[in-house]
Motif scaffolding. Structure first.
Motif, PDB file in Angstrom:
ATOM      1  N   LEU A 171       0.828  -1.202   0.000  1.00 27.08           N
ATOM      2  CA  LEU A 171       0.000   0.000   0.000  1.00 27.08           C
ATOM      3  C   LEU A 171       0.865   1.255   0.000  1.00 27.08           C
ATOM      4  O   LEU A 171       0.536   2.278   0.617  1.00 27.08           O
ATOM      5  CB  LEU A 171      -0.961   0.017   1.200  1.00 27.08           C
ATOM      6  N   GLY A 172       1.969   1.178  -0.731  1.00 23.97           N
ATOM      7  CA  GLY A 172       2.934   2.273  -0.752  1.00 23.97           C
ATOM      8  C   GLY A 172       2.380   3.585  -1.265  1.00 23.97           C
ATOM      9  O   GLY A 172       2.695   4.651  -0.721  1.00 23.97           O
ATOM     10  N   HIS A 173       1.549   3.526  -2.310  1.00 18.70           N
ATOM     11  CA  HIS A 173       0.975   4.768  -2.843  1.00 18.70           C
ATOM     12  C   HIS A 173       0.023   5.395  -1.832  1.00 18.70           C
ATOM     13  O   HIS A 173       0.068   6.598  -1.584  1.00 18.70           O
ATOM     14  CB  HIS A 173       0.233   4.496  -4.156  1.00 18.70           C
ATOM     15  N   ARG A 174      -0.845   4.569  -1.256  1.00 15.56           N
ATOM     16  CA  ARG A 174      -1.798   5.078  -0.262  1.00 15.56           C
ATOM     17  C   ARG A 174      -1.070   5.719   0.912  1.00 15.56           C
ATOM     18  O   ARG A 174      -1.419   6.825   1.346  1.00 15.56           O
ATOM     19  CB  ARG A 174      -2.689   3.950   0.249  1.00 15.56           C
ATOM     20  N   ASN A 175      -0.064   5.035   1.420  1.00 18.48           N
ATOM     21  CA  ASN A 175       0.681   5.557   2.569  1.00 18.48           C
ATOM     22  C   ASN A 175       1.367   6.877   2.234  1.00 18.48           C
ATOM     23  O   ASN A 175       1.505   7.752   3.098  1.00 18.48           O
ATOM     24  CB  ASN A 175       1.712   4.526   3.035  1.00 18.48           C
ATOM     25  N   MET A 176       1.777   7.014   0.984  1.00 23.77           N
ATOM     26  CA  MET A 176       2.435   8.247   0.556  1.00 23.77           C
ATOM     27  C   MET A 176       1.432   9.393   0.474  1.00 23.77           C
ATOM     28  O   MET A 176       1.671  10.497   0.981  1.00 23.77           O
ATOM     29  CB  MET A 176       3.093   8.010  -0.806  1.00 23.77           C
ATOM     30  N   LEU A 177       0.298   9.136  -0.170  1.00 25.20           N
ATOM     31  CA  LEU A 177      -0.710  10.182  -0.346  1.00 25.20           C
ATOM     32  C   LEU A 177      -1.298  10.650   0.980  1.00 25.20           C
ATOM     33  O   LEU A 177      -1.711  11.805   1.113  1.00 25.20           O
ATOM     34  CB  LEU A 177      -1.834   9.691  -1.267  1.00 25.20           C
ATOM     35  N   LEU A 178      -1.337   9.752   1.952  1.00 21.24           N
ATOM     36  CA  LEU A 178      -1.896  10.087   3.264  1.00 21.24           C
ATOM     37  C   LEU A 178      -0.803  10.183   4.324  1.00 21.24           C
ATOM     38  O   LEU A 178      -1.061  10.033   5.508  1.00 21.24           O
ATOM     39  CB  LEU A 178      -2.935   9.035   3.673  1.00 21.24           C
ATOM     40  N   GLY A 179       0.407  10.441   3.874  1.00 19.56           N
ATOM     41  CA  GLY A 179       1.556  10.470   4.766  1.00 19.56           C
ATOM     42  C   GLY A 179       1.882  11.845   5.312  1.00 19.56           C
ATOM     43  O   GLY A 179       1.072  12.771   5.255  1.00 19.56           O
ATOM     44  N   SER A 180       3.106  11.981   5.802  1.00 23.97           N
ATOM     45  CA  SER A 180       3.514  13.199   6.512  1.00 23.97           C
ATOM     46  C   SER A 180       4.246  14.209   5.633  1.00 23.97           C
ATOM     47  O   SER A 180       4.827  15.160   6.140  1.00 23.97           O
ATOM     48  CB  SER A 180       4.418  12.821   7.688  1.00 23.97           C
ATOM     49  N   TYR A 181       4.221  14.007   4.334  1.00 22.60           N
ATOM     50  CA  TYR A 181       4.862  14.980   3.441  1.00 22.60           C
ATOM     51  C   TYR A 181       4.124  16.313   3.515  1.00 22.60           C
ATOM     52  O   TYR A 181       2.931  16.375   3.846  1.00 22.60           O
ATOM     53  CB  TYR A 181       4.849  14.471   2.002  1.00 22.60           C
ATOM     54  N   SER A 182       4.832  17.380   3.187  1.00 25.75           N
ATOM     55  CA  SER A 182       4.221  18.713   3.230  1.00 25.75           C
ATOM     56  C   SER A 182       4.158  19.385   1.861  1.00 25.75           C
ATOM     57  O   SER A 182       3.425  20.357   1.681  1.00 25.75           O
ATOM     58  CB  SER A 182       5.002  19.616   4.191  1.00 25.75           C
ATOM     59  N   LYS A 183       4.936  18.882   0.882  1.00 22.82           N
ATOM     60  CA  LYS A 183       4.996  19.509  -0.435  1.00 22.82           C
ATOM     61  C   LYS A 183       4.719  18.473  -1.528  1.00 22.82           C
ATOM     62  O   LYS A 183       5.023  17.292  -1.364  1.00 22.82           O
ATOM     63  CB  LYS A 183       6.368  20.144  -0.665  1.00 22.82           C
ATOM     64  N   LEU A 184       4.165  18.971  -2.637  1.00 21.92           N
ATOM     65  CA  LEU A 184       3.833  18.062  -3.740  1.00 21.92           C
ATOM     66  C   LEU A 184       3.995  18.760  -5.083  1.00 21.92           C
ATOM     67  O   LEU A 184       3.601  19.919  -5.248  1.00 21.92           O
ATOM     68  CB  LEU A 184       2.384  17.577  -3.600  1.00 21.92           C
ATOM     69  N   GLY A 185       4.559  18.022  -6.032  1.00 16.44           N
ATOM     70  CA  GLY A 185       4.601  18.455  -7.426  1.00 16.44           C
ATOM     71  C   GLY A 185       3.877  17.424  -8.268  1.00 16.44           C
ATOM     72  O   GLY A 185       4.414  16.339  -8.485  1.00 16.44           O
ATOM     73  N   PRO A 186       2.648  17.706  -8.734  1.00 21.39           N
ATOM     74  CA  PRO A 186       1.920  16.763  -9.579  1.00 21.39           C
ATOM     75  C   PRO A 186       2.104  17.104 -11.055  1.00 21.39           C
ATOM     76  O   PRO A 186       1.962  18.262 -11.454  1.00 21.39           O
ATOM     77  CB  PRO A 186       0.467  16.990  -9.155  1.00 21.39           C
ATOM     78  N   ALA A 187       2.397  16.099 -11.877  1.00 25.96           N
ATOM     79  CA  ALA A 187       2.574  16.326 -13.313  1.00 25.96           C
ATOM     80  C   ALA A 187       1.808  15.281 -14.109  1.00 25.96           C
ATOM     81  O   ALA A 187       1.923  14.084 -13.838  1.00 25.96           O
ATOM     82  CB  ALA A 187       4.053  16.297 -13.680  1.00 25.96           C
ATOM     83  N   ILE A 188       1.048  15.737 -15.090  1.00 18.61           N
ATOM     84  CA  ILE A 188       0.258  14.862 -15.955  1.00 18.61           C
ATOM     85  C   ILE A 188       0.775  14.981 -17.380  1.00 18.61           C
ATOM     86  O   ILE A 188       1.052  16.085 -17.857  1.00 18.61           O
ATOM     87  CB  ILE A 188      -1.235  15.240 -15.910  1.00 18.61           C
ATOM     88  N   ALA A 189       0.897  13.843 -18.059  1.00 22.47           N
ATOM     89  CA  ALA A 189       1.368  13.845 -19.438  1.00 22.47           C
ATOM     90  C   ALA A 189       0.728  12.691 -20.211  1.00 22.47           C
ATOM     91  O   ALA A 189       0.307  11.698 -19.605  1.00 22.47           O
ATOM     92  CB  ALA A 189       2.901  13.714 -19.486  1.00 22.47           C
ATOM     93  N   PRO A 190       0.660  12.791 -21.540  1.00 22.07           N
ATOM     94  CA  PRO A 190       0.180  11.660 -22.346  1.00 22.07           C
ATOM     95  C   PRO A 190       1.129  10.476 -22.198  1.00 22.07           C
ATOM     96  O   PRO A 190       2.330  10.657 -21.987  1.00 22.07           O
ATOM     97  CB  PRO A 190       0.205  12.207 -23.779  1.00 22.07           C
TER      98      PRO A 190
END
Length: 210
Positions: free
Chosen positions: A178-197
């Motif tokens: 559940l690595g993605h879930r733990n990351m999204l709901l984790g203790s990080y404070s900053k995020l860079g989201p990028a979408i591409a084809p």
């Protein structure tokens, strides 16, 4: 008559684009009126980040809304995901049910703030792997190696709507850790989201956390 036509065109333009403005400001409003509470405007932390696309801002806002009210997300968005995604069997999966229980018990989490260095890192990976049809975290170009800036990274492939991208990563079906879930709901404070084809899976989303 010219001013009248200009006024008419302006009104039509405003009406046509109104749904987009509402969606950008409140991307979960269609799931429940509860999401229209003014408090959720705070989730749009990327509103003034000019480097983010509208979809990338929406990804950040939706994830922040999950973090602001996990039980509401569970009872509105997550419950509708099997029908929305046409993955009817996912509701019987262990990952779906564990997410439902986790969100229902979860307390609010701090909001994530946009980070330009994380976004540059994520964008390079999203664009280069998208063109190559590659799946994974390894940088496939030296340029992207030089731009790497993250403490955690999640990648999604397939869905085109930000809400479905985030929900799918949270469910984390087929990922025992559940690595993605733990990351999204984790203790990080900053995020860079990028979408591409993506050459193989249509769309890719790369989330670089710090």
């Amino acid at each position: 008559m010219k001013p009248v036509w200009l006024l008419f065109l302006f009104m039509m333009f405003s009406l046509f684009f109104a749904p987009l403005s509402l969606r950008a400001g409140n991307p979960l409003a269609s799931f429940s009126p509860a999401w229209t509470n003014a408090m959720y405007a705070k989730a749009n932390t990327g509103a003034n980040a000019r480097y983010l696309s509208a979809q990338e801002k929406e990804v950040l806002a939706i994830l922040n809304m999950v973090r602001m009210n996990p039980p509401l997300f569970a009872n509105t968005v997550l419950k509708k995901f099997p029908n929305r995604s046409f993955e009817m069997d996912i509701a019987q999966s262990a990952e779906y049910n564990s997410l439902m229980q986790a969100l229902l018990r979860m307390k609010p989490l701090p909001l994530l703030q946009p980070d330009s260095l994380c976004w540059v890192s994520a964008r390079c990976h999203a664009q280069s792997t998208g063109k190559a049809g590659y799946v994974g975290h390894d940088r496939i170009s030296e340029a992207c190696n030089q731009l790497m800036h993250y403490s955690g990274e999640s990648c999604h492939y397939g869905y085109t709507e930000p809400v479905d991208m985030i929900t799918s990563l949270l469910i984390d079906k087929g990922v025992p850790s559940l690595g993605h879930r733990n990351m999204l709901l984790g203790s990080y404070s900053k995020l860079g989201p990028a979408i591409a084809p993506h050459a193989t899976y249509n769309t890719t989303l790369v989330l670089n956390f710090y």
